[in-house]
Design an enzyme around this catalytic site. Structure first.
Site, PDB file in Angstrom:
ATOM      1  N   SER A 166     -13.771  -6.612 -11.173  1.00 45.97           N
ATOM      2  CA  SER A 166     -12.859  -6.552 -12.166  1.00 45.97           C
ATOM      3  C   SER A 166     -12.203  -8.171 -12.474  1.00 45.97           C
ATOM      4  O   SER A 166     -11.987  -8.809 -11.307  1.00 45.97           O
ATOM      5  CB  SER A 166     -11.816  -5.477 -11.984  1.00 45.97           C
ATOM      6  OG  SER A 166     -10.829  -5.383 -12.947  1.00 45.97           O
ATOM      7  N   TYR A 201      -5.723  -1.534  -5.711  1.00 44.55           N
ATOM      8  CA  TYR A 201      -7.027  -1.633  -6.522  1.00 44.55           C
ATOM      9  C   TYR A 201      -7.183  -3.082  -6.668  1.00 44.55           C
ATOM     10  O   TYR A 201      -8.512  -3.524  -6.582  1.00 44.55           O
ATOM     11  CB  TYR A 201      -6.428  -1.020  -7.896  1.00 44.55           C
ATOM     12  CG  TYR A 201      -7.529  -1.097  -8.810  1.00 44.55           C
ATOM     13  CD1 TYR A 201      -8.578  -0.209  -8.968  1.00 44.55           C
ATOM     14  CD2 TYR A 201      -7.566  -2.242  -9.766  1.00 44.55           C
ATOM     15  CE1 TYR A 201      -9.741  -0.514  -9.857  1.00 44.55           C
ATOM     16  CE2 TYR A 201      -8.713  -2.337 -10.930  1.00 44.55           C
ATOM     17  CZ  TYR A 201      -9.576  -1.468 -10.959  1.00 44.55           C
ATOM     18  OH  TYR A 201     -10.680  -1.500 -12.074  1.00 44.55           O
ATOM     19  N   SER A 246      -8.772  -4.304  -3.631  1.00 47.28           N
ATOM     20  CA  SER A 246     -10.307  -4.145  -3.469  1.00 47.28           C
ATOM     21  C   SER A 246     -11.520  -4.560  -4.245  1.00 47.28           C
ATOM     22  O   SER A 246     -12.443  -4.988  -3.866  1.00 47.28           O
ATOM     23  CB  SER A 246     -10.464  -2.314  -3.741  1.00 47.28           C
ATOM     24  OG  SER A 246     -10.279  -2.273  -5.138  1.00 47.28           O
ATOM     25  N   LYS A 247     -10.766  -4.935  -5.751  1.00 47.14           N
ATOM     26  CA  LYS A 247     -11.611  -5.607  -6.550  1.00 47.14           C
ATOM     27  C   LYS A 247     -11.822  -7.205  -6.084  1.00 47.14           C
ATOM     28  O   LYS A 247     -12.816  -7.755  -6.188  1.00 47.14           O
ATOM     29  CB  LYS A 247     -11.245  -5.730  -7.968  1.00 47.14           C
ATOM     30  CG  LYS A 247     -11.360  -4.233  -8.507  1.00 47.14           C
ATOM     31  CD  LYS A 247     -12.793  -3.800  -8.427  1.00 47.14           C
ATOM     32  CE  LYS A 247     -12.951  -2.358  -9.020  1.00 47.14           C
ATOM     33  NZ  LYS A 247     -14.249  -1.759  -9.112  1.00 47.14           N
TER      34      LYS A 247
END
Length: 349
Positions: free
Chosen positions: A184, A197, A200-201
């Site tokens: 992302s 989040y 994690s990306k």
């Protein structure tokens, strides 16, 4: 040793600047010729076997349809069995000659192995692995009382891709196949309230860049870094800091703000085109690439902009964030957001 580092501290910026001035023009000319060549000789997907995780909604669903339109055989997996079967049926209607579904949770290592095993048992081969499954958690870090409840984000977004890739790698080597890693733009454009989040990306991006070096030309890797796309997040569906599934379009307005949301179908088409052309990275919408330059050249400006748009004063509601106030201006939401994410009827399963 220190003397060498002192010398490099002084000379490296100078030689890098002038080196790039001479190197970049021929390099980008070569890249231009390469892009023409790869477009002309793009991979024919008819009969190829494609495994897609997180295929029940969003980009994963649209990827299934795009691959189906090009005649690929599909192995689709997700946690929502009924929705997955609906996607599989549409994929068959769109032209996929063979579709199999696997009800599984990629956060579980055994499920990841089973996904690959079932695919190989059914088709006998694997050509493309699309690591798409993911989840979003929105909460200020200080408001999360039990940090262990955030583990699911990394288990799904990062470890799910790692587990599945490890299980699929021997078969991808045999077919000289391809891996699609769904990272992302959040890997570098780090919006607040999404710390786990974002992490994690970023981990996913770094992991698959490392894998690209280790695998060489045996297995090609395309890393996808989408911006704001039609998805469950842009619909306002996410997990709270305590792990509870929430549908809140007001918070969506805070987190997405006045950024135009691109269609999932258009994003899927760009991804499949990029994979077939062996592109190393795919960013959709493509203008999001410039945000990386701003991050590298002016990181303080990016941080200031994020605080200005997303954050509120101490003790104030998120609804007072500048992003939300902009979105509440009449006509802004209908201009920037597609109708599919503006409907109040969002499924909460």
């Amino acid at each position: 040793m220190e003397l060498i580092n002192d010398f490099l501290n002084l000379t490296a910026p100078f030689f890098t600047f002038f080196g790039l001035c001479f190197f970049l023009p021929p390099f980008y000319f070569f890249k231009f010729l390469q892009s023409i060549f790869s477009t002309i000789f793009s991979e024919n997907l008819y009969g190829k076997v494609v495994l897609i995780t997180g295929a029940s909604s969003g980009i994963g669903e649209q990827l299934a349809y795009e691959y189906a339109c090009r005649g690929a055989c599909l192995a689709l997996t997700a946690r929502r069995k009924n929705r997955l079967e609906e996607v599989a049926e549409i994929a068959r209607e769109l032209g996929s000659p063979n579709v199999v579904t696997v009800h599984a949770d990629v956060s579980k290592p055994d499920d990841c192995r089973r996904i690959v095993d079932d695919t190989i048992t059914h088709f006998g081969r694997l050509d493309h692995l699309v690591n798409n499954a993911g989840m979003t958690q929105i909460s200020m870090f200080e408001n999360i009382e039990d940090i262990t409840r955030t583990k699911a984000v990394l288990d799904t977004n990062f470890w799910g891709s790692v587990y599945t890739t490890r299980a699929a790698l021997p078969y991808l080597r045999q077919s000289n196949g391809k891996i699609v890693a769904m990272s992302s733009s959040a890997a570098w454009l780090t919006a607040p309230r999404m710390s786990f989040y974002n992490a994690s990306k970023a981990a996913l991006l770094s992991f698959f860049e490392t894998m690209r070096i280790e695998l060489g030309g045996d297995v090609h890797i395309t890393i996808v870094t989408p911006g704001y796309i039609e998805s469950e997040l842009t619909q306002g569906k996410y997990f709270s800091g305590e792990g509870e599934l929430i549908v809140n379009q007001d918070m969506r307005d805070v987190q997405v703000g006045p950024f135009p949301v691109a269609s999932a179908s258009g994003c899927a088409k760009s991804i499949v085109n990029g994979v077939c052309r062996k592109q190393r990275y795919v960013t959709e919408p493509s203008w999001f690439k410039v945000t990386y330059l701003w991050k590298v050249l002016c990181p303080e400006l990016i941080e200031w902009g994020c605080r200005l748009l997303y954050m509120t004063g101490t003790g104030m509601s998120e609804d007072t964030a500048l992003n939300k106030r902009i979105m509440d201006i009449p006509g802004v939401r209908s201009t920037l957001y597609p109708e599919s994410i503006r409907t109040p009827e969002i499924k909460s399963d």
